[in-house]
Motif scaffolding. Structure first.
Motif, PDB file in Angstrom:
ATOM      1  N   THR A 105     -12.995   7.969  -3.156  1.00 22.14           N
ATOM      2  CA  THR A 105     -12.880   7.376  -1.824  1.00 22.14           C
ATOM      3  C   THR A 105     -13.292   5.914  -1.865  1.00 22.14           C
ATOM      4  O   THR A 105     -12.598   5.045  -1.331  1.00 22.14           O
ATOM      5  CB  THR A 105     -13.764   8.149  -0.821  1.00 22.14           C
ATOM      6  OG1 THR A 105     -13.309   9.500  -0.758  1.00 22.14           O
ATOM      7  CG2 THR A 105     -13.698   7.524   0.562  1.00 22.14           C
ATOM      8  N   ALA A 106     -14.415   5.633  -2.524  1.00 22.74           N
ATOM      9  CA  ALA A 106     -14.916   4.256  -2.598  1.00 22.74           C
ATOM     10  C   ALA A 106     -14.024   3.378  -3.473  1.00 22.74           C
ATOM     11  O   ALA A 106     -13.937   2.164  -3.268  1.00 22.74           O
ATOM     12  CB  ALA A 106     -16.344   4.257  -3.137  1.00 22.74           C
ATOM     13  N   THR A 133      -7.113  -0.064  -2.416  1.00 19.50           N
ATOM     14  CA  THR A 133      -5.743  -0.411  -2.021  1.00 19.50           C
ATOM     15  C   THR A 133      -5.201   0.586  -0.995  1.00 19.50           C
ATOM     16  O   THR A 133      -4.089   0.421  -0.504  1.00 19.50           O
ATOM     17  CB  THR A 133      -4.801  -0.432  -3.238  1.00 19.50           C
ATOM     18  OG1 THR A 133      -4.863   0.837  -3.894  1.00 19.50           O
ATOM     19  CG2 THR A 133      -5.193  -1.541  -4.206  1.00 19.50           C
ATOM     20  N   TYR A 134      -5.984   1.611  -0.713  1.00 28.71           N
ATOM     21  CA  TYR A 134      -5.679   2.574   0.352  1.00 28.71           C
ATOM     22  C   TYR A 134      -4.313   3.228   0.190  1.00 28.71           C
ATOM     23  O   TYR A 134      -3.591   3.446   1.165  1.00 28.71           O
ATOM     24  CB  TYR A 134      -5.790   1.892   1.731  1.00 28.71           C
ATOM     25  CG  TYR A 134      -7.164   1.287   1.955  1.00 28.71           C
ATOM     26  CD1 TYR A 134      -8.184   2.047   2.522  1.00 28.71           C
ATOM     27  CD2 TYR A 134      -7.445  -0.018   1.558  1.00 28.71           C
ATOM     28  CE1 TYR A 134      -9.451   1.511   2.699  1.00 28.71           C
ATOM     29  CE2 TYR A 134      -8.707  -0.560   1.727  1.00 28.71           C
ATOM     30  CZ  TYR A 134      -9.700   0.211   2.308  1.00 28.71           C
ATOM     31  OH  TYR A 134     -10.950  -0.316   2.474  1.00 28.71           O
ATOM     32  N   ASP A 135      -3.952   3.527  -1.048  1.00 30.55           N
ATOM     33  CA  ASP A 135      -2.656   4.170  -1.270  1.00 30.55           C
ATOM     34  C   ASP A 135      -2.807   5.603  -1.771  1.00 30.55           C
ATOM     35  O   ASP A 135      -1.826   6.246  -2.127  1.00 30.55           O
ATOM     36  CB  ASP A 135      -1.800   3.355  -2.239  1.00 30.55           C
ATOM     37  CG  ASP A 135      -2.410   3.255  -3.630  1.00 30.55           C
ATOM     38  OD1 ASP A 135      -3.559   3.710  -3.813  1.00 30.55           O
ATOM     39  OD2 ASP A 135      -1.743   2.718  -4.520  1.00 30.55           O
ATOM     40  N   THR A 184      -4.171   6.650  -4.488  1.00 32.39           N
ATOM     41  CA  THR A 184      -4.292   6.776  -5.933  1.00 32.39           C
ATOM     42  C   THR A 184      -5.299   5.739  -6.446  1.00 32.39           C
ATOM     43  O   THR A 184      -5.533   4.716  -5.816  1.00 32.39           O
ATOM     44  CB  THR A 184      -2.950   6.539  -6.655  1.00 32.39           C
ATOM     45  OG1 THR A 184      -2.523   5.202  -6.401  1.00 32.39           O
ATOM     46  CG2 THR A 184      -1.894   7.514  -6.173  1.00 32.39           C
ATOM     47  N   ILE A 185      -5.866   6.038  -7.602  1.00 32.85           N
ATOM     48  CA  ILE A 185      -6.807   5.110  -8.228  1.00 32.85           C
ATOM     49  C   ILE A 185      -6.138   4.584  -9.488  1.00 32.85           C
ATOM     50  O   ILE A 185      -5.758   5.368 -10.365  1.00 32.85           O
ATOM     51  CB  ILE A 185      -8.124   5.818  -8.615  1.00 32.85           C
ATOM     52  CG1 ILE A 185      -8.677   6.637  -7.454  1.00 32.85           C
ATOM     53  CG2 ILE A 185      -9.133   4.796  -9.135  1.00 32.85           C
ATOM     54  CD1 ILE A 185      -9.026   5.853  -6.233  1.00 32.85           C
ATOM     55  N   ASN A 186      -5.972   3.283  -9.574  1.00 37.04           N
ATOM     56  CA  ASN A 186      -5.392   2.698 -10.777  1.00 37.04           C
ATOM     57  C   ASN A 186      -5.977   1.302 -11.012  1.00 37.04           C
ATOM     58  O   ASN A 186      -6.910   0.892 -10.316  1.00 37.04           O
ATOM     59  CB  ASN A 186      -3.860   2.678 -10.696  1.00 37.04           C
ATOM     60  CG  ASN A 186      -3.371   1.955  -9.460  1.00 37.04           C
ATOM     61  OD1 ASN A 186      -3.965   0.969  -9.044  1.00 37.04           O
ATOM     62  ND2 ASN A 186      -2.302   2.463  -8.856  1.00 37.04           N
ATOM     63  N   SER A 187      -5.398   0.596 -11.970  1.00 35.91           N
ATOM     64  CA  SER A 187      -5.957  -0.706 -12.344  1.00 35.91           C
ATOM     65  C   SER A 187      -5.872  -1.728 -11.218  1.00 35.91           C
ATOM     66  O   SER A 187      -6.635  -2.691 -11.194  1.00 35.91           O
ATOM     67  CB  SER A 187      -5.256  -1.233 -13.594  1.00 35.91           C
ATOM     68  OG  SER A 187      -3.869  -1.332 -13.352  1.00 35.91           O
ATOM     69  N   VAL A 188      -4.962  -1.522 -10.275  1.00 38.09           N
ATOM     70  CA  VAL A 188      -4.861  -2.456  -9.155  1.00 38.09           C
ATOM     71  C   VAL A 188      -6.115  -2.367  -8.282  1.00 38.09           C
ATOM     72  O   VAL A 188      -6.576  -3.376  -7.742  1.00 38.09           O
ATOM     73  CB  VAL A 188      -3.584  -2.199  -8.324  1.00 38.09           C
ATOM     74  CG1 VAL A 188      -3.498  -3.181  -7.150  1.00 38.09           C
ATOM     75  CG2 VAL A 188      -2.353  -2.322  -9.197  1.00 38.09           C
ATOM     76  N   GLY A 196      -0.348  -3.012   7.181  1.00 38.49           N
ATOM     77  CA  GLY A 196       0.913  -2.476   6.688  1.00 38.49           C
ATOM     78  C   GLY A 196       0.879  -0.962   6.707  1.00 38.49           C
ATOM     79  O   GLY A 196      -0.066  -0.341   7.166  1.00 38.49           O
ATOM     80  N   GLU A 197       1.931  -0.390   6.204  1.00 36.63           N
ATOM     81  CA  GLU A 197       2.060   1.056   6.209  1.00 36.63           C
ATOM     82  C   GLU A 197       1.625   1.616   4.871  1.00 36.63           C
ATOM     83  O   GLU A 197       1.726   0.947   3.845  1.00 36.63           O
ATOM     84  CB  GLU A 197       3.511   1.446   6.484  1.00 36.63           C
ATOM     85  CG  GLU A 197       4.012   1.012   7.837  1.00 36.63           C
ATOM     86  CD  GLU A 197       3.266   1.666   8.974  1.00 36.63           C
ATOM     87  OE1 GLU A 197       2.992   2.874   8.875  1.00 36.63           O
ATOM     88  OE2 GLU A 197       2.939   0.975   9.950  1.00 36.63           O
ATOM     89  N   GLU A 198       1.161   2.866   4.903  1.00 43.24           N
ATOM     90  CA  GLU A 198       0.764   3.531   3.673  1.00 43.24           C
ATOM     91  C   GLU A 198       1.937   3.544   2.701  1.00 43.24           C
ATOM     92  O   GLU A 198       3.065   3.854   3.081  1.00 43.24           O
ATOM     93  CB  GLU A 198       0.322   4.960   3.977  1.00 43.24           C
ATOM     94  CG  GLU A 198      -0.256   5.675   2.774  1.00 43.24           C
ATOM     95  CD  GLU A 198      -0.812   7.028   3.144  1.00 43.24           C
ATOM     96  OE1 GLU A 198      -0.766   7.914   2.309  1.00 43.24           O
ATOM     97  OE2 GLU A 198      -1.288   7.186   4.278  1.00 43.24           O
ATOM     98  N   GLY A 199       1.672   3.170   1.471  1.00 44.50           N
ATOM     99  CA  GLY A 199       2.726   3.143   0.467  1.00 44.50           C
ATOM    100  C   GLY A 199       3.370   1.779   0.303  1.00 44.50           C
ATOM    101  O   GLY A 199       4.127   1.557  -0.631  1.00 44.50           O
TER     102      GLY A 199
END
Ligand SMILES: [Ca+2]
Length: 109
Positions: A67-68, A72-74, A76-80, A101-104
């Motif tokens: 969660t923390a 990027t609120y998408d 998923t957890i990635n390098s971004v 913006g919108e999710e995704g």
């Protein structure tokens, strides 16, 4: 039978209250980007994310850490996410709050 219903109502009420308190405590205690729960957002948080993304042994994130970490609120957890934490730490961006913006949608860093 009435006594059992009263007890059930009390237990259910307590469960609901406990659920609300726990949810609020979680929301209030989770600071976006503070993945290691040190109280501050710093380079170490980005490293924790990168280690997890790289799949290092023992580096998997807990649900609360995920969660923390999802800055990027998408979902998923990635390098971004790690990059956005680094941009925040270095002062390139001023907030880790949702960027609108919108999710995704693509994230505007
Ligand atoms: Ca931290």
């Amino acid at each position: 039978m009435k006594k059992i219903n009263k007890i059930s109502a009390v237990v259910l009420s307590l469960a609901v209250i406990a659920g609300v308190l726990f949810t609020n405590a979680f929301a209030a205690g989770t600071k976006m980007g503070d993945v290691d729960f040190s109280g501050t957002v710093d380079v170490e948080d980005a490293l924790v994310v990168l280690r997890a993304v790289a799949g290092q042994d023992g580096a998997a994130l807990t649900a609360e850490q995920r969660t923390a970490a999802d800055v990027t609120y998408d979902g998923t957890i990635n390098s971004v996410d790690a990059l956005r934490i680094l941009l925040y730490v270095s002062g390139q961006i001023s907030t880790l709050d949702a960027v609108g913006g919108e999710e995704g949608d693509d994230i505007i860093l």
